[in-house]
Write a protein that holds these residues in place. Structure first.
Motif, PDB file in Angstrom:
ATOM      1  N   UNK A 242       0.866  -1.164  -0.224  1.00 11.20           N
ATOM      2  CA  UNK A 242       0.105  -0.115   0.162  1.00 11.20           C
ATOM      3  C   UNK A 242       0.729   1.360  -0.238  1.00 11.20           C
TER       4      UNK A 242
ATOM      5  N   UNK B 118      -0.083  -1.159  -7.950  1.00 13.07           N
ATOM      6  CA  UNK B 118      -1.086  -1.393  -7.353  1.00 13.07           C
ATOM      7  C   UNK B 118      -2.687  -0.052  -7.855  1.00 13.07           C
ATOM      8  N   UNK B 119      -1.951   1.131  -7.558  1.00 18.28           N
ATOM      9  CA  UNK B 119      -3.328   1.834  -7.460  1.00 18.28           C
ATOM     10  C   UNK B 119      -3.046   2.153  -9.204  1.00 18.28           C
TER      11      UNK B 119
ATOM     12  N   UNK C 294      -2.089   0.360 -11.614  1.00 17.00           N
ATOM     13  CA  UNK C 294      -2.925  -1.397 -11.990  1.00 17.00           C
ATOM     14  C   UNK C 294      -4.638  -1.123 -11.562  1.00 17.00           C
ATOM     15  N   UNK C 295      -5.195  -0.847 -10.515  1.00 17.06           N
ATOM     16  CA  UNK C 295      -6.504  -1.054 -10.654  1.00 17.06           C
ATOM     17  C   UNK C 295      -7.406  -0.063 -11.029  1.00 17.06           C
TER      18      UNK C 295
ATOM     19  N   UNK D 212      -7.874  -1.274 -14.413  1.00 14.02           N
ATOM     20  CA  UNK D 212      -9.250  -2.872 -14.185  1.00 14.02           C
ATOM     21  C   UNK D 212     -10.383  -2.206 -14.538  1.00 14.02           C
ATOM     22  N   UNK D 213     -10.497  -0.711 -13.572  1.00  9.97           N
ATOM     23  CA  UNK D 213     -11.816   0.185 -12.654  1.00  9.97           C
ATOM     24  C   UNK D 213     -12.059   1.491 -13.488  1.00  9.97           C
TER      25      UNK D 213
ATOM     26  N   UNK E 198     -16.738   3.703 -13.930  1.00  7.18           N
ATOM     27  CA  UNK E 198     -15.792   3.021 -13.170  1.00  7.18           C
ATOM     28  C   UNK E 198     -16.331   2.067 -14.020  1.00  7.18           C
ATOM     29  N   UNK E 199     -16.238   1.040 -14.165  1.00  5.78           N
ATOM     30  CA  UNK E 199     -16.661  -0.046 -14.904  1.00  5.78           C
ATOM     31  C   UNK E 199     -16.231  -1.209 -13.460  1.00  5.78           C
ATOM     32  N   UNK E 200     -17.319  -2.613 -13.526  1.00  2.49           N
ATOM     33  CA  UNK E 200     -17.237  -3.951 -13.124  1.00  2.49           C
ATOM     34  C   UNK E 200     -16.624  -4.887 -13.746  1.00  2.49           C
ATOM     35  N   UNK E 201     -16.795  -5.390 -12.934  1.00  2.21           N
ATOM     36  CA  UNK E 201     -15.860  -6.678 -13.658  1.00  2.21           C
ATOM     37  C   UNK E 201     -15.839  -6.988 -15.121  1.00  2.21           C
TER      38      UNK E 201
END
Lengths: 440, 605
Positions: free
Chosen positions: B29, B35-36, B38-39, B42-43, B205-208
């Protein structure tokens, strides 16, 4: 002063407070994880968080009932409840419902119960009963065998479901046994086995060019090193030790070497022949081995992404798209810690870890203040079970342990686990409240 | 033995593990932004809002080109991993399963987390049939995409095509993204920047499953699409439709201009095709068949075909000769057929008569006077100087130029100059006697139908023209700057009198070759032309303007391999002029004859 008030005043409210805090935090995070980005109605009993609230209420009633049962009852019915549970575990193998590939559930209409969650309590009670009777210590070989059987029989039945995670939790009873006098060498051997296991997995996945046989798995190299290098080291140690100790050293070191080699061969064969490819992949992914399938680490990569993107303070409550929009699998059950990490950040998830540590330390404190041998063993059993759950669950979502689905105690969505943990811990609290009335 | 001390070992182990976890949390974190980022990848999803493309109207505001909804079926491999029933999807689309699997594999190879187009431009009715089922297939989505529709199927080559961008387009202009469409030819390409508008952007914002959930940052970074500008063309939809009807079954072209403005009233290249053939899933096959058609329907003859101008060129020669002073209106020249052939019973014409009779020796002599003007002592130097001067004057009529280039695909034709002949024959190795065939519009000269129509406009205007153009208005801002520049030929207006008189005689005079272009009540000035070619029949050519004193329309008509200019091109021009200027049709037999005519034409009687 009535007897009931007596119990209430002697209850350990610190533990109850910690447990309640974890349950409420779990409920909030379940609500957020399953919101799908919509506004959450917190007062409803619908949806996952609503049902969890209902389970919390059910568990409060259950806790109240447990606290009103004399401790002596649990002690005297240890054998009965243990044997009863064995029957139930056999029954679930016969008539249970398969969920997620394991025949672990009894289905009652729309609602299912997982008996292995309660087997932890009965096993802990039985173990406490065994060790507090007779000579009470693990000195005799017979007692050791009995202890292994008490833990091993339910664990074996659960392995048949198969539910590897719960079996690992049963392995945690080794801490209770250690506290009762099991040789510390057990822990040393366990650690050595872990090192050999990691080396076997890493070399087993590698391909090495050998002089005569050509390309083959690197584990052969490991075994060659074990035999050659280990033999040389043993020879050197023997040569440099006192002659009268040589025979003993030779016996023990050879035993260790053969044991390590045998364990390594068995583990490698098991990995290659027994595990399903996706299970092997999960283990390989954990060690950063490329498994050639970009989705093999999907779960764990998304879990780490959710947590890692939380930063120091998190994205805020109800504001975690990775979890709310289902990028993280099982985001309300086994991966619930991801929601904490994403929405509450390092501070929030660190605080939850701290809460669990405080709870575990409190349980050790409770166990140690007992005059009753039974309660002490049981207390360590409870602490061990909770510790294993936290270890495996949090280790998994942080990418430190393989993906093994077991719930985070009091936190994950699910009635069975919540009730199981409640029974487990409130029996201890009842026994603890009686600590001044027993003279054992 | 007391093992109480072991509580510290166990408690210490618990603490150690907690410490490991907190350390790992810090690493994930606090350690890096990896990771931020990458998130976010993805989203977060950027949605491009396509701007509505500008429409095209005719000069009276009638709709010519509009947008029509069609549907692309998109497939996102990553989202489809959870349970795609390939067999059922193939059945729904009416495809072979293997074809669908191949398409999926291609999409996967391109990008597993981004949508790829599986079916392109599904018409609305077909989409309606399958839309109810699409939800059953994870990773499959439909996207509406406006495609062009040429409502009446008119002016296909001028309007041009609207098609998917190529790799080169994507590289050349960052505006375009894979799968975007753009104008590829015609006005669609020429006015691409104005028509395409400005794209908008919306962040989600998208879902999976890559479904849009909520606006990112409350929509603060979003922007709206700005629709493209509408074009008002100079075309007259009625006239264009009539002209295309007249040319049905023939090869050739019609160009009709408004002389005063240079506006294109009609522009026909025959054979034509319905532009909607080049839309939708069958585009590829249709395009191939049009491309390989021997009549070349994709080729815009009106602005790209080059023909020898023939007798029509004699008017230009006469005008320049008058202006240069090498002849007077009254100058008569004997029809000496020993040098160059001629036809018809005439022997000593003045300019007007020479144009009407298309007298070859007359213009041979006129051209000789212009080229060999005694500017130098050597005959070769003299010819080079004379031709150089002549070339400049010819080019001011728009020949050998792109006429301002305001029409798409325009070609220049060819006006030979000294450089060309030096290359052909060698420097100082040629004189007028070598090159005289250009005097009568033959030889190396090449002109386009547009240039001939423009010549009619120049004569109608008595000496000037405005750049021919097809767009009157872009997005309500009026004519684009420079689209109708005024060009002077440098020929005095009064010089046009004998030429216009000749053109009137060609149509109205007894035995005039353009008699089929007569219209009761309208004075048509015209000139026939015949273009020799390797086929049995010449190309039939006619150029005209009308009415004589207040010209409103100037036309050129080409009918390939149809015979003499008077037989087919002249009546077509007359029908067009009458349609434009008059309310009624005076000669229905004429129209019937033209509409019935089909390529190949019979040998002339």
């Amino acid at each position: 002063m009535s007897r009931r008030e007596n119990i209430r005043s002697r209850l350990d409210w610190v533990t109850i407070g910690l447990v309640l805090l974890l349950a409420v935090l779990g409920w909030l995070n379940i609500g957020s994880a399953t919101s799908g980005g919509e506004a959450v109605d917190w007062l409803t009993l619908e949806g996952k968080h609503g049902k969890q609230l209902l389970w919390i209420a059910v568990c409060a009633v259950l806790a109240f009932l447990v606290l009103n049962i004399e401790g002596e009852f649990f002690i005297r019915t240890s054998i009965l409840s243990y044997l009863g549970m064995l029957v139930v575990l056999v029954a679930v193998l016969a008539v249970g419902k398969v969920i997620g590939g394991a025949r672990s559930w009894f289905a009652f209409g729309s609602f299912s119960l997982q008996p292995s969650e309660f087997a932890k309590s009965t096993t802990a009670l039985m173990l406490a009963y065994l060790l507090s009777r007779g000579d009470g210590k693990l000195r005799s070989f017979k007692t050791r065998l009995q202890a292994i059987a008490v833990v091993g029989i339910p664990a074996g039945l659960i392995l048949l479901q198969p539910d590897a995670g719960t079996v690992l939790v049963f392995g945690g009873f080794v801490f209770a046994l250690y506290r009762e006098g099991l040789s510390g060498n057990v822990l040393v051997v366990a650690f050595a086995a872990l090192v050999v296991a990691v080396a076997t997995i890493l070399t087993g996945a590698a391909v090495v060019q050998y002089p005569v046989i050509g390309a083959a798995t690197g584990v052969y190299f490991l075994w060659a090193v074990l035999v050659g290098g280990g033999g040389a080291v043993i020879w050197f140690i023997i040569q440099s030790s006192l002659p009268r100790q040589r025979k003993r050293i030779r016996q023990w070191s050879l035993l260790a070497l053969i044991g390590a080699l045998g364990f390594s061969i068995a583990l490698h064969t098991g990995m290659e022949k027994v595990l399903a490819p996706h299970q092997r992949d999960r283990i390989h992914v954990l060690f950063g081995i490329d498994v050639g399938n970009p989705d093999a680490d999907y779960n764990i990569r998304h879990a780490k992404t959710a947590i890692g993107s939380g930063g120091l303070t998190g994205k805020g409550f109800l504001n975690g798209p990775m979890t709310a929009y289902a990028f993280v699998p099982e985001q309300e059950t086994d991966f619930i810690f991801c929601t904490v990490g994403e929405e509450w950040g390092f501070l929030g998830s660190g605080a939850v870890i701290l809460l669990y540590l405080l709870l575990l330390w409190r349980l050790i404190f409770l166990a140690e203040r007992q005059r009753s041998h039974f309660t002490r063993v049981y207390g360590y059993g409870v602490a061990s079970v909770l510790f294993m759950h936290v270890l495996i669950n949090v280790g998994m979502v942080l990418g430190l342990a393989p993906v093994i689905g077991i719930p985070l105690p009091f936190f994950s969505y699910g009635g069975s686990s919540l009730m199981g943990f409640s029974v487990l811990i409130f029996i201890l609290l009842r026994l603890d409240a009686e600590r001044f009335t027993v003279l054992r | 033995m007391n093992y109480k001390g072991r509580m510290w070992v166990i408690g210490g182990l618990f603490g150690f593990i907690a410490l490991v976890f907190v350390g790992r949390l810090a690493q994930l974190q606090l350690g890096s932004e990896e990771w931020t980022e990458y998130a976010a990848r993805l989203t977060e999803s950027r949605e491009t809002l396509d701007a509505a493309r500008g429409l095209m109207y005719d000069r009276h505001g009638k709709l010519l080109v509009t947008n029509r909804a069609s549907y692309d079926i998109l497939y996102t491999p990553r989202a489809a991993r959870q349970g795609m029933d390939t067999a059922a999807f193939a059945a729904l689309l009416g495809w072979e399963r293997s074809a669908l699997e191949a398409a999926f594999a291609k999409a996967d190879a391109y990008a597993s987390y981004r949508p790829s187009v599986i079916v392109r431009q599904l018409p609305a009715d077909e989409y309606a049939r399958i839309s109810g089922e699409l939800w059953r297939f994870p990773g499959v989505k439909a996207r509406t995409r406006a495609i062009r529709s040429n409502t009446a199927g008119l002016a296909a080559q001028l309007v041009g095509s609207f098609a998917e961008t190529s790799a080169a387009d994507l590289e050349a202009d960052p505006f375009y993204r894979l799968g975007d469409y753009k104008g590829k030819s015609g006005l669609e390409a020429l006015y691409e920047r104005e028509l395409r508008g400005k794209k908008g952007t919306r962040y989600h914002l998208v879902d999976v499953r890559n479904n849009y959930q909520v606006p990112l940052d409350g929509g603060r970074r979003d922007s709206l699409a700005v629709p493209g500008a509408d074009l008002t063309l100079t075309l007259d939809k009625e006239l264009q439709a009539y002209a295309e009807r007249l040319m049905q079954g023939k090869r050739g072209s019609i160009v009709a201009l408004e002389p005063a403005t240079g506006e294109v009233l009609a522009l026909v290249s025959a054979p034509s095709y319905h532009p909607d053939l080049l839309l939708g899933p069958k585009r590829g096959a249709n395009y191939d068949s049009l491309l390989n058609n021997p009549a070349k329907p994709l080729f815009n003859r009106a602005v790209r075909a080059s023909y020898r101008p023939g007798s029509i060129f004699k008017m230009v020669q006469g005008l320049i000769a008058l202006d240069e002073g090498v002849i007077q209106t009254s100058t008569r020249i004997p029809c000496d057929r020993s040098i160059i052939g001629c036809h018809g019973p005439h022997s000593y014409d003045n300019l007007t008569e020479a144009i009407v009779h298309s007298c070859n020796p007359y213009f041979h002599e006129v051209m000789r006077r212009m080229v060999q003007g005694r500017r130098a002592s050597s005959i070769f130097d003299d010819a080079a100087l004379g031709l150089g001067h002549w070339t400049e004057r010819i080019q001011r009529f728009g020949f050998g130029t792109d006429l301002g280039g305001q029409l798409p695909g325009i070609r220049k034709g060819l006006v030979p100059d000294t450089t060309l002949y030096d290359k052909f024959y060698g420097r100082r190795s040629w004189a007028y006697s070598t090159i005289y065939s250009i005097a009568i519009g033959e030889g190396e000269l090449l002109t386009t139908p547009l240039q001939i129509a423009n010549l009619a406009a120049i004569i109608a205007n008595r000496g000037w023209y405005r750049t021919p153009h097809a767009v009157r208005d872009v997005g309500g801002k009026g004519k684009p700057a420079g689209v109708d520049s005024l060009v002077q030929t440098g020929v005095e207006p009064e010089r046009f009198d004998p030429v216009i008189a000749a053109m009137q005689q060609v149509v109205e005079g007894a035995g005039g070759t353009g008699w089929r272009a007569r219209i009761p009540g309208i004075t048509v000035c015209g000139k026939t032309g015949t273009v020799q070619n390797h086929e049995a029949l010449e190309h039939s050519v006619f150029m005209a303007f009308a009415p004589r004193d207040t010209p409103e329309i100037a036309v050129s008509v080409y009918v390939e391999n149809a015979g003499s200019g008077g037989s087919w091109a002249a009546p077509i021009a007359a029908l067009l002029i009458e349609h434009y200027l008059a309310d009624s049709l005076s000669n229905p037999e004429r129209e019937a004859r033209i509409l019935a005519a089909r390529d190949p034409f019979p040998e002339a009687p």
